[in-house]
Write a protein that holds these residues in place. Structure first.
Motif, mmCIF file in Angstrom:
data_model
loop_
_atom_site.group_PDB
_atom_site.id
_atom_site.type_symbol
_atom_site.label_atom_id
_atom_site.label_comp_id
_atom_site.label_asym_id
_atom_site.label_seq_id
_atom_site.Cartn_x
_atom_site.Cartn_y
_atom_site.Cartn_z
ATOM 1 N N LEU A 276 -27.990 98.016 -26.488
ATOM 2 C CA LEU A 276 -26.831 98.899 -26.520
ATOM 3 C C LEU A 276 -26.502 99.310 -27.954
ATOM 4 N N PHE A 277 -26.444 98.330 -28.867
ATOM 5 C CA PHE A 277 -26.121 98.634 -30.264
ATOM 6 C C PHE A 277 -27.203 99.487 -30.920
ATOM 7 N N LEU A 278 -28.461 99.202 -30.614
ATOM 8 C CA LEU A 278 -29.545 100.002 -31.186
ATOM 9 C C LEU A 278 -29.489 101.442 -30.681
ATOM 10 N N GLU A 279 -29.122 101.614 -29.405
ATOM 11 C CA GLU A 279 -28.986 102.969 -28.854
ATOM 12 C C GLU A 279 -27.871 103.736 -29.562
ATOM 13 N N ILE A 280 -26.723 103.063 -29.762
ATOM 14 C CA ILE A 280 -25.611 103.708 -30.472
ATOM 15 C C ILE A 280 -26.028 104.088 -31.887
ATOM 16 N N MET A 281 -26.741 103.172 -32.575
ATOM 17 C CA MET A 281 -27.201 103.463 -33.938
ATOM 18 C C MET A 281 -28.116 104.682 -33.960
ATOM 19 N N ASP A 282 -29.005 104.785 -32.970
ATOM 20 C CA ASP A 282 -29.920 105.926 -32.924
ATOM 21 C C ASP A 282 -29.167 107.224 -32.648
ATOM 22 N N THR B 48 -8.836 98.181 -41.055
ATOM 23 C CA THR B 48 -9.269 99.398 -40.361
ATOM 24 C C THR B 48 -10.795 99.458 -40.334
ATOM 25 N N TYR B 49 -11.355 99.803 -39.189
ATOM 26 C CA TYR B 49 -12.809 99.919 -39.069
ATOM 27 C C TYR B 49 -13.146 101.032 -38.090
ATOM 28 N N THR B 50 -14.359 101.523 -38.176
ATOM 29 C CA THR B 50 -14.843 102.564 -37.269
ATOM 30 C C THR B 50 -15.808 101.949 -36.273
ATOM 31 N N THR B 51 -15.512 102.104 -34.991
ATOM 32 C CA THR B 51 -16.407 101.637 -33.950
ATOM 33 C C THR B 51 -16.754 102.808 -33.040
ATOM 34 N N TYR B 52 -17.361 102.539 -31.891
ATOM 35 C CA TYR B 52 -17.808 103.623 -31.017
ATOM 36 C C TYR B 52 -17.448 103.318 -29.579
ATOM 37 N N GLU B 53 -17.119 104.385 -28.850
ATOM 38 C CA GLU B 53 -16.811 104.271 -27.431
ATOM 39 C C GLU B 53 -17.540 105.368 -26.670
ATOM 40 N N LEU B 54 -17.587 105.216 -25.354
ATOM 41 C CA LEU B 54 -18.267 106.205 -24.529
ATOM 42 C C LEU B 54 -17.497 107.517 -24.525
ATOM 43 N N ASN B 55 -18.247 108.602 -24.545
ATOM 44 C CA ASN B 55 -17.659 109.938 -24.488
ATOM 45 C C ASN B 55 -18.173 110.607 -23.218
ATOM 46 N N SER C 39 -17.245 113.154 -21.673
ATOM 47 C CA SER C 39 -17.266 114.618 -21.644
ATOM 48 C C SER C 39 -18.576 115.196 -22.156
ATOM 49 N N GLN C 40 -19.392 114.343 -22.781
ATOM 50 C CA GLN C 40 -20.679 114.821 -23.316
ATOM 51 C C GLN C 40 -21.833 113.972 -22.777
ATOM 52 N N SER C 41 -21.948 113.919 -21.469
ATOM 53 C CA SER C 41 -23.054 113.220 -20.798
ATOM 54 C C SER C 41 -23.182 111.770 -21.248
ATOM 55 N N CYS C 42 -22.072 111.089 -21.315
ATOM 56 C CA CYS C 42 -22.045 109.666 -21.668
ATOM 57 C C CYS C 42 -22.620 109.372 -23.048
ATOM 58 N N HIS C 43 -22.489 110.291 -23.988
ATOM 59 C CA HIS C 43 -22.825 109.963 -25.366
ATOM 60 C C HIS C 43 -21.668 109.179 -25.980
ATOM 61 N N TYR C 44 -21.781 108.845 -27.235
ATOM 62 C CA TYR C 44 -20.777 108.020 -27.885
ATOM 63 C C TYR C 44 -19.997 108.828 -28.909
ATOM 64 N N ARG C 45 -18.805 108.372 -29.215
ATOM 65 C CA ARG C 45 -18.003 109.027 -30.252
ATOM 66 C C ARG C 45 -17.339 107.955 -31.108
ATOM 67 N N PRO C 46 -17.152 108.253 -32.399
ATOM 68 C CA PRO C 46 -16.510 107.280 -33.284
ATOM 69 C C PRO C 46 -15.009 107.202 -33.003
#
Length: 334
Positions: free
Chosen positions: A246-252, A300-307, A309-316
């Motif tokens: 999962l983390f490697l996919e988000i990184m890519d 404060t930190y930046t993480t990622y969640e599912l988006n 609205s864009q075919s289940c891509h991720y957003r910061p």
């Protein structure tokens, strides 16, 4: 070397080796060592030299694996038995689990031809034995007695993935994957035995290619192999594998090389991958397996969640908390 049956007032329990070193050639032994150790030939020769000249030196657990038949693994074990004679014993998997150990606790080499110690308690006992300096020996009808312990372990297995439990970061195993023999010589072991005097003479004159860099002589980096990494990967639990992918996919997707997160950030991502997990299980992977520590304060930190609205891509997304950070190389190291 310079064997003495009695040292001071003590009986020497180490068995004498009957071979008399003498100058000569040993092409068959050389080919066998090349076959077993491959590109690590010099390290393999160091291993055999230390066995002969420094028998009390701790050495890594040598594990030879191959799913193929006729690879020469058993021939190598029989060769070691021929060299060190009564200082070598063959064990079964059950022998390690037995409380009676007087028949093998004082040997130089303890060898298992078909090892399958895939229970956690078996693995821990084997690791402890490989590094302990004293061990309690017990025979039937006799009291337990503590003795110095200097045995080394050599094991073979046809299981390349789970012969024993090896965790990430483990440095006590030297795993070699052995390839199929190109030819089959039925008299090969006899040829090996005939060359032992010349081989032992060579070991007495040879200069070690390594120096002592750890309690098991070798630097752990020197004996790392792809075969070891294969076993470590196979021992990873399903949740760890799912989180790493999962983390490697988000990184890519996000084109980053590290991810910061709190445990609560991971849970919704895992639910989307159809995994039912509890927060404690995620914490165990993060803290106990990956050895990550959280930030000292809430920051404060930046993480990622599912988006969605864009075919289940991720957003910061920016959040505040005591977050963990994991890098790509950490996920790829095993």
């Amino acid at each position: 070397m310079n064997y003495q049956p009695v040292v001071g007032k003590f009986l020497n329990l180490y068995e004498p080796i009957s071979h008399k070193p003498m100058e000569g050639t040993f092409p068959c032994i050389q080919s066998l060592v090349h076959h077993i150790f491959g590109e690590q030939y010099k390290l393999g020769m160091d291993y055999l030299q230390l066995l002969y000249l420094q028998p009390v030196q701790k050495l890594p657990i040598l594990l030879l694996v191959s799913e193929e038949r006729n690879t020469g693994k058993s021939t190598f074990l029989n060769f070691l038995k021929a060299v060190f004679q009564n200082n070598v014993t063959f064990n079964t998997n059950e022998d390690f689990r037995s409380q009676f150990n007087s028949d093998w606790a004082g040997k130089l080499l303890i060898m298992v031809d078909e090892v399958l110690l895939n229970r956690r308690e078996d693995s821990e006992r084997l690791k402890n034995l490989s590094t302990t300096f004293n061990y309690k020996v017990e025979a039937k009808g006799k009291d337990r007695d503590e003795i110095p312990f200097f045995s080394k372990f050599v094991q073979c297995s046809n299981n390349e993935h789970l012969p024993v439990i090896i965790d990430a970061g483990e440095t006590r195993y030297w795993v070699r994957r052995i390839s199929h023999l190109k030819s089959d010589d039925t008299d090969f072991l006899q040829k090996l035995i005939a060359e032992i005097p010349a081989f032992l003479h060579h070991l007495t004159k040879r200069q070690l290619s390594t120096k002592r860099e750890s309690r098991m002589w070798f630097n752990p980096q020197q004996i790392q192999t792809e075969a070891l990494r294969t076993i470590i990967r196979s021992n990873r639990n399903r949740l760890e594998i799912e989180m790493a992918e999962l983390f490697l996919e988000i990184m890519d997707v996000m084109e980053v090389d590290s991810i910061s997160f709190c445990l609560n950030d991971v849970m919704p991502l895992l639910v989307s991958s159809m995994m039912k997990v509890e927060k404690g299980q995620v914490r165990k992977v993060v803290q106990d397996i990956w050895k990550l520590t959280p930030a000292s304060n809430s920051l404060t930190y930046t993480t990622y969640e599912l988006n969605f609205s864009q075919s289940c891509h991720y957003r910061p997304v920016i959040r505040v908390g005591r977050y963990y950070t994991i890098k790509r190389e950490k996920l790829l190291e095993v």
